[in-house]
Enzyme design. Structure first.
Site, PDB file in Angstrom:
ATOM      1  N   HIS A 193       0.829  -1.203   0.000  1.00  0.00           N
ATOM      2  CA  HIS A 193       0.000   0.000   0.000  1.00  0.00           C
ATOM      3  C   HIS A 193       0.868   1.259   0.000  1.00  0.00           C
ATOM      4  O   HIS A 193       0.545   2.248  -0.681  1.00  0.00           O
ATOM      5  CB  HIS A 193      -0.919   0.005   1.220  1.00  0.00           C
ATOM      6  CG  HIS A 193      -1.983  -1.045   1.181  1.00  0.00           C
ATOM      7  ND1 HIS A 193      -1.700  -2.393   1.245  1.00  0.00           N
ATOM      8  CD2 HIS A 193      -3.345  -0.938   1.089  1.00  0.00           C
ATOM      9  CE1 HIS A 193      -2.834  -3.078   1.198  1.00  0.00           C
ATOM     10  NE2 HIS A 193      -3.846  -2.220   1.098  1.00  0.00           N
ATOM     11  N   HIS A 235       2.180  -3.853   9.192  1.00  0.00           N
ATOM     12  CA  HIS A 235       3.550  -3.646   8.727  1.00  0.00           C
ATOM     13  C   HIS A 235       4.387  -2.991   9.814  1.00  0.00           C
ATOM     14  O   HIS A 235       3.854  -2.322  10.717  1.00  0.00           O
ATOM     15  CB  HIS A 235       3.583  -2.754   7.473  1.00  0.00           C
ATOM     16  CG  HIS A 235       2.906  -3.368   6.281  1.00  0.00           C
ATOM     17  ND1 HIS A 235       3.505  -4.339   5.498  1.00  0.00           N
ATOM     18  CD2 HIS A 235       1.695  -3.136   5.732  1.00  0.00           C
ATOM     19  CE1 HIS A 235       2.681  -4.677   4.523  1.00  0.00           C
ATOM     20  NE2 HIS A 235       1.573  -3.976   4.648  1.00  0.00           N
TER      21      HIS A 235
END
Length: 271
Positions: A193, A235
Protein backbone atom coordinates in the site's frame (compact mmCIF):
# COMPACT_ATOMS: atom_id res chain seq x y z
CA UNK A 1 82.42 -78.99 58.23
CA UNK A 2 80.97 -82.42 57.37
CA UNK A 3 78.96 -82.29 60.59
CA UNK A 4 77.47 -78.89 59.77
CA UNK A 5 76.60 -80.00 56.24
CA UNK A 6 74.88 -83.07 57.51
CA UNK A 7 72.88 -80.97 59.96
CA UNK A 8 71.74 -78.59 57.16
CA UNK A 9 70.69 -81.49 54.99
CA UNK A 10 68.73 -82.95 57.88
CA UNK A 11 66.94 -79.64 58.38
CA UNK A 12 65.98 -79.44 54.72
CA UNK A 13 64.64 -82.97 54.82
CA UNK A 14 62.62 -82.25 57.93
CA UNK A 15 61.19 -78.95 56.48
CA UNK A 16 57.55 -79.48 55.60
CA UNK A 17 57.52 -76.85 52.80
CA UNK A 18 60.11 -78.81 50.84
CA UNK A 19 57.74 -81.71 50.31
CA UNK A 20 56.33 -82.35 46.83
CA UNK A 21 52.76 -81.40 47.69
CA UNK A 22 53.85 -77.92 48.91
CA UNK A 23 56.16 -77.02 46.01
CA UNK A 24 53.31 -75.37 44.08
CA UNK A 25 52.83 -72.94 46.96
CA UNK A 26 56.47 -71.91 47.13
CA UNK A 27 57.16 -71.57 43.36
CA UNK A 28 54.73 -69.54 41.20
CA UNK A 29 53.59 -71.12 37.96
CA UNK A 30 55.06 -69.53 34.81
CA UNK A 31 51.90 -70.00 32.78
CA UNK A 32 49.82 -67.94 35.18
CA UNK A 33 52.36 -65.12 35.15
CA UNK A 34 52.42 -65.07 31.36
CA UNK A 35 48.62 -65.03 31.10
CA UNK A 36 48.43 -62.26 33.70
CA UNK A 37 51.05 -60.23 31.94
CA UNK A 38 49.39 -60.80 28.57
CA UNK A 39 46.01 -59.85 30.01
CA UNK A 40 47.47 -56.70 31.51
CA UNK A 41 49.15 -55.50 28.33
CA UNK A 42 46.04 -55.21 26.15
CA UNK A 43 44.18 -53.62 29.00
CA UNK A 44 46.90 -51.06 29.43
CA UNK A 45 46.98 -50.42 25.68
CA UNK A 46 43.17 -50.15 25.53
CA UNK A 47 43.29 -47.82 28.50
CA UNK A 48 45.86 -45.64 26.77
CA UNK A 49 43.94 -45.52 23.49
CA UNK A 50 40.89 -43.67 24.83
CA UNK A 51 43.11 -41.28 26.75
CA UNK A 52 44.99 -40.48 23.55
CA UNK A 53 41.71 -40.00 21.67
CA UNK A 54 40.41 -37.75 24.40
CA UNK A 55 43.64 -35.80 24.30
CA UNK A 56 43.38 -35.21 20.57
CA UNK A 57 39.72 -34.16 20.90
CA UNK A 58 40.62 -31.69 23.65
CA UNK A 59 43.40 -30.28 21.50
CA UNK A 60 41.04 -29.80 18.58
CA UNK A 61 38.45 -28.18 20.81
CA UNK A 62 41.09 -25.93 22.32
CA UNK A 63 42.06 -24.84 18.84
CA UNK A 64 38.46 -24.18 17.77
CA UNK A 65 36.94 -22.70 20.91
CA UNK A 66 38.92 -19.44 20.97
CA UNK A 67 37.66 -18.51 17.48
CA UNK A 68 34.05 -19.30 18.41
CA UNK A 69 34.40 -17.38 21.65
CA UNK A 70 35.81 -14.43 19.76
CA UNK A 71 32.86 -14.54 17.33
CA UNK A 72 30.39 -14.58 20.22
CA UNK A 73 32.12 -12.12 22.49
CA UNK A 74 33.34 -9.77 19.74
CA UNK A 75 30.59 -9.59 17.07
CA UNK A 76 31.02 -7.25 14.16
CA UNK A 77 29.89 -3.65 14.32
CA UNK A 78 27.51 -4.20 11.41
CA UNK A 79 25.82 -7.08 13.23
CA UNK A 80 25.38 -5.03 16.39
CA UNK A 81 23.99 -2.07 14.46
CA UNK A 82 21.61 -4.23 12.42
CA UNK A 83 20.26 -6.07 15.46
CA UNK A 84 19.83 -2.80 17.37
CA UNK A 85 17.93 -1.15 14.52
CA UNK A 86 15.79 -4.25 14.09
CA UNK A 87 14.90 -4.27 17.80
CA UNK A 88 14.02 -0.57 17.71
CA UNK A 89 11.91 -1.10 14.60
CA UNK A 90 9.93 -3.94 16.19
CA UNK A 91 9.45 -2.06 19.47
CA UNK A 92 8.28 1.17 17.81
CA UNK A 93 6.03 -0.69 15.37
CA UNK A 94 4.29 -2.51 18.21
CA UNK A 95 3.78 0.75 20.08
CA UNK A 96 2.26 2.39 17.01
CA UNK A 97 -0.03 -0.59 16.41
CA UNK A 98 -2.83 1.01 18.39
CA UNK A 99 -5.54 -0.42 16.12
CA UNK A 100 -4.16 -3.94 15.78
CA UNK A 101 -7.27 -5.44 17.38
CA UNK A 102 -10.59 -4.37 18.80
CA UNK A 103 -9.10 -4.63 22.30
CA UNK A 104 -6.30 -2.16 21.51
CA UNK A 105 -6.24 1.41 22.82
CA UNK A 106 -7.66 2.76 19.55
CA UNK A 107 -9.66 -0.33 18.72
CA UNK A 108 -12.85 1.65 18.10
CA UNK A 109 -11.15 3.51 15.22
CA UNK A 110 -9.90 0.35 13.54
CA UNK A 111 -12.59 0.40 10.82
CA UNK A 112 -11.81 4.00 9.85
CA UNK A 113 -8.05 3.37 9.77
CA UNK A 114 -8.62 0.24 7.68
CA UNK A 115 -10.69 2.29 5.23
CA UNK A 116 -7.81 4.73 4.80
CA UNK A 117 -5.55 1.79 3.98
CA UNK A 118 -8.01 0.46 1.41
CA UNK A 119 -7.64 3.72 -0.55
CA UNK A 120 -4.11 2.59 -1.36
CA UNK A 121 -5.07 -0.93 -2.39
CA UNK A 122 -4.31 -2.13 -5.90
CA UNK A 123 -7.75 -3.52 -6.80
CA UNK A 124 -9.66 -0.20 -6.46
CA UNK A 125 -6.95 1.66 -8.34
CA UNK A 126 -6.84 -0.82 -11.23
CA UNK A 127 -10.64 -0.89 -11.44
CA UNK A 128 -10.90 2.91 -11.35
CA UNK A 129 -8.17 3.27 -13.99
CA UNK A 130 -9.98 0.88 -16.34
CA UNK A 131 -13.29 2.72 -15.89
CA UNK A 132 -11.64 6.08 -16.59
CA UNK A 133 -9.85 4.61 -19.60
CA UNK A 134 -13.11 3.40 -21.10
CA UNK A 135 -14.79 6.78 -20.59
CA UNK A 136 -11.82 8.84 -21.72
CA UNK A 137 -12.12 10.39 -25.20
CA UNK A 138 -8.85 12.31 -25.51
CA UNK A 139 -5.55 10.87 -26.68
CA UNK A 140 -3.59 12.57 -23.89
CA UNK A 141 -5.91 11.19 -21.23
CA UNK A 142 -5.74 7.69 -22.66
CA UNK A 143 -1.95 7.89 -22.78
CA UNK A 144 -1.71 8.88 -19.13
CA UNK A 145 -4.23 6.27 -18.03
CA UNK A 146 -2.54 3.47 -19.99
CA UNK A 147 0.82 4.26 -18.41
CA UNK A 148 -0.82 4.50 -14.99
CA UNK A 149 -2.29 1.05 -15.54
CA UNK A 150 1.15 -0.23 -16.51
CA UNK A 151 2.60 1.30 -13.33
CA UNK A 152 -0.06 -0.35 -11.15
CA UNK A 153 0.53 -3.77 -12.69
CA UNK A 154 4.30 -3.44 -12.30
CA UNK A 155 3.81 -2.39 -8.67
CA UNK A 156 1.74 -5.48 -7.89
CA UNK A 157 4.22 -7.85 -9.53
CA UNK A 158 7.35 -6.26 -8.03
CA UNK A 159 5.94 -6.05 -4.49
CA UNK A 160 4.60 -9.61 -4.65
CA UNK A 161 8.01 -10.89 -5.77
CA UNK A 162 9.89 -9.01 -3.06
CA UNK A 163 7.48 -10.16 -0.37
CA UNK A 164 7.84 -13.74 -1.54
CA UNK A 165 11.62 -13.45 -1.24
CA UNK A 166 11.66 -11.71 2.16
CA UNK A 167 8.71 -13.53 3.79
CA UNK A 168 8.73 -11.14 6.73
CA UNK A 169 5.78 -11.20 9.09
CA UNK A 170 4.16 -8.14 10.58
CA UNK A 171 4.55 -7.03 14.19
CA UNK A 172 1.11 -8.47 15.03
CA UNK A 173 -0.62 -11.65 13.94
CA UNK A 174 -3.03 -9.92 11.55
CA UNK A 175 -4.34 -12.14 8.78
CA UNK A 176 -4.49 -10.62 5.27
CA UNK A 177 -7.88 -9.79 3.83
CA UNK A 178 -9.51 -10.97 0.63
CA UNK A 179 -8.23 -8.00 -1.36
CA UNK A 180 -4.71 -8.66 -0.09
CA UNK A 181 -4.85 -12.21 -1.41
CA UNK A 182 -6.05 -10.94 -4.78
CA UNK A 183 -2.99 -8.72 -5.17
CA UNK A 184 -0.66 -11.25 -3.45
CA UNK A 185 0.05 -8.72 -0.69
CA UNK A 186 0.47 -11.34 2.03
CA UNK A 187 3.77 -10.58 3.79
CA UNK A 188 5.01 -7.39 5.44
CA UNK A 189 8.17 -6.35 3.56
CA UNK A 190 7.83 -4.16 1.59
CA UNK A 191 4.47 -2.51 2.26
CA UNK A 192 2.47 -2.73 -0.96
CA UNK A 193 0.00 0.00 0.00
CA UNK A 194 2.83 2.39 0.82
CA UNK A 195 4.69 1.71 -2.43
CA UNK A 196 1.48 2.14 -4.44
CA UNK A 197 0.57 5.38 -2.67
CA UNK A 198 4.05 6.82 -3.23
CA UNK A 199 4.09 5.77 -6.88
CA UNK A 200 0.58 7.11 -7.63
CA UNK A 201 1.16 10.41 -5.84
CA UNK A 202 4.45 10.96 -7.67
CA UNK A 203 2.79 9.99 -10.96
CA UNK A 204 -0.03 12.52 -10.45
CA UNK A 205 2.34 15.26 -9.35
CA UNK A 206 4.35 14.86 -12.55
CA UNK A 207 1.62 14.29 -15.14
CA UNK A 208 -1.39 16.25 -13.84
CA UNK A 209 -1.76 19.96 -13.38
CA UNK A 210 -2.84 20.33 -9.77
CA UNK A 211 -3.13 23.29 -7.46
CA UNK A 212 -0.79 23.56 -4.50
CA UNK A 213 -3.44 22.54 -1.91
CA UNK A 214 -4.21 19.42 -3.94
CA UNK A 215 -0.52 18.61 -4.14
CA UNK A 216 -0.20 18.91 -0.37
CA UNK A 217 -3.28 16.74 0.14
CA UNK A 218 -1.87 14.13 -2.24
CA UNK A 219 1.37 13.88 -0.26
CA UNK A 220 -0.55 13.73 3.03
CA UNK A 221 -2.74 10.97 1.62
CA UNK A 222 0.30 8.83 0.77
CA UNK A 223 1.70 9.41 4.27
CA UNK A 224 -1.63 8.51 5.92
CA UNK A 225 -1.90 5.31 3.89
CA UNK A 226 1.51 4.16 5.11
CA UNK A 227 0.76 5.17 8.70
CA UNK A 228 -2.58 3.34 8.65
CA UNK A 229 -0.81 0.08 7.76
CA UNK A 230 1.39 0.47 10.82
CA UNK A 231 -1.51 1.37 13.10
CA UNK A 232 -3.50 -1.77 12.23
CA UNK A 233 -0.41 -3.89 12.96
CA UNK A 234 0.06 -5.07 9.39
CA UNK A 235 3.55 -3.65 8.73
CA UNK A 236 6.66 -2.44 10.52
CA UNK A 237 7.97 1.09 10.19
CA UNK A 238 10.82 -0.09 7.98
CA UNK A 239 8.34 -1.95 5.77
CA UNK A 240 6.44 1.27 5.08
CA UNK A 241 9.60 3.34 4.56
CA UNK A 242 10.97 0.75 2.14
CA UNK A 243 7.57 0.76 0.41
CA UNK A 244 7.87 4.50 -0.19
CA UNK A 245 11.36 3.99 -1.64
CA UNK A 246 10.25 1.17 -3.92
CA UNK A 247 7.26 3.25 -5.03
CA UNK A 248 9.55 6.05 -6.14
CA UNK A 249 11.82 3.58 -7.94
CA UNK A 250 8.80 2.09 -9.71
CA UNK A 251 7.80 5.55 -10.87
CA UNK A 252 11.27 6.05 -12.33
CA UNK A 253 10.97 2.68 -14.07
CA UNK A 254 7.62 3.64 -15.60
CA UNK A 255 9.15 6.88 -16.84
CA UNK A 256 11.81 4.83 -18.63
CA UNK A 257 9.18 2.48 -20.08
CA UNK A 258 6.73 5.25 -20.95
CA UNK A 259 4.40 4.24 -23.77
CA UNK A 260 3.73 6.80 -26.47
CA UNK A 261 0.27 7.79 -27.66
CA UNK A 262 0.53 5.61 -30.77
CA UNK A 263 1.47 2.56 -28.69
CA UNK A 264 -1.42 3.20 -26.33
CA UNK A 265 -3.87 3.54 -29.23
CA UNK A 266 -2.63 0.29 -30.72
CA UNK A 267 -3.11 -1.54 -27.40
CA UNK A 268 -6.58 -0.02 -26.94
CA UNK A 269 -7.59 -1.06 -30.47
CA UNK A 270 -6.45 -4.64 -29.79
CA UNK A 271 -8.32 -4.65 -26.51
Amino acid sequence: MPASQSRARARERNNVLNRAEFLSLNQPIKGNQETRSSSRKPGSQSGLAPTQNEGTKERRQSQQLPEEDCMQLNPSFKGIAFNSLLAIDICMSKRLGVCASSASSWGSARSMITLIGITGHGVPWIGGTLICLVKSSTLAGQEVLMNLLLALLLDIMIVAGLQKLAKRRGPYDVHPGLLDYLTMDIYAFPAGHASRAAMVSKFFLNHLVLAIPLRILLVLWAFCVGLSRIMIGRHHITDVLSGFVFGYLQFRLVELLWMSSNTCQMIISIW
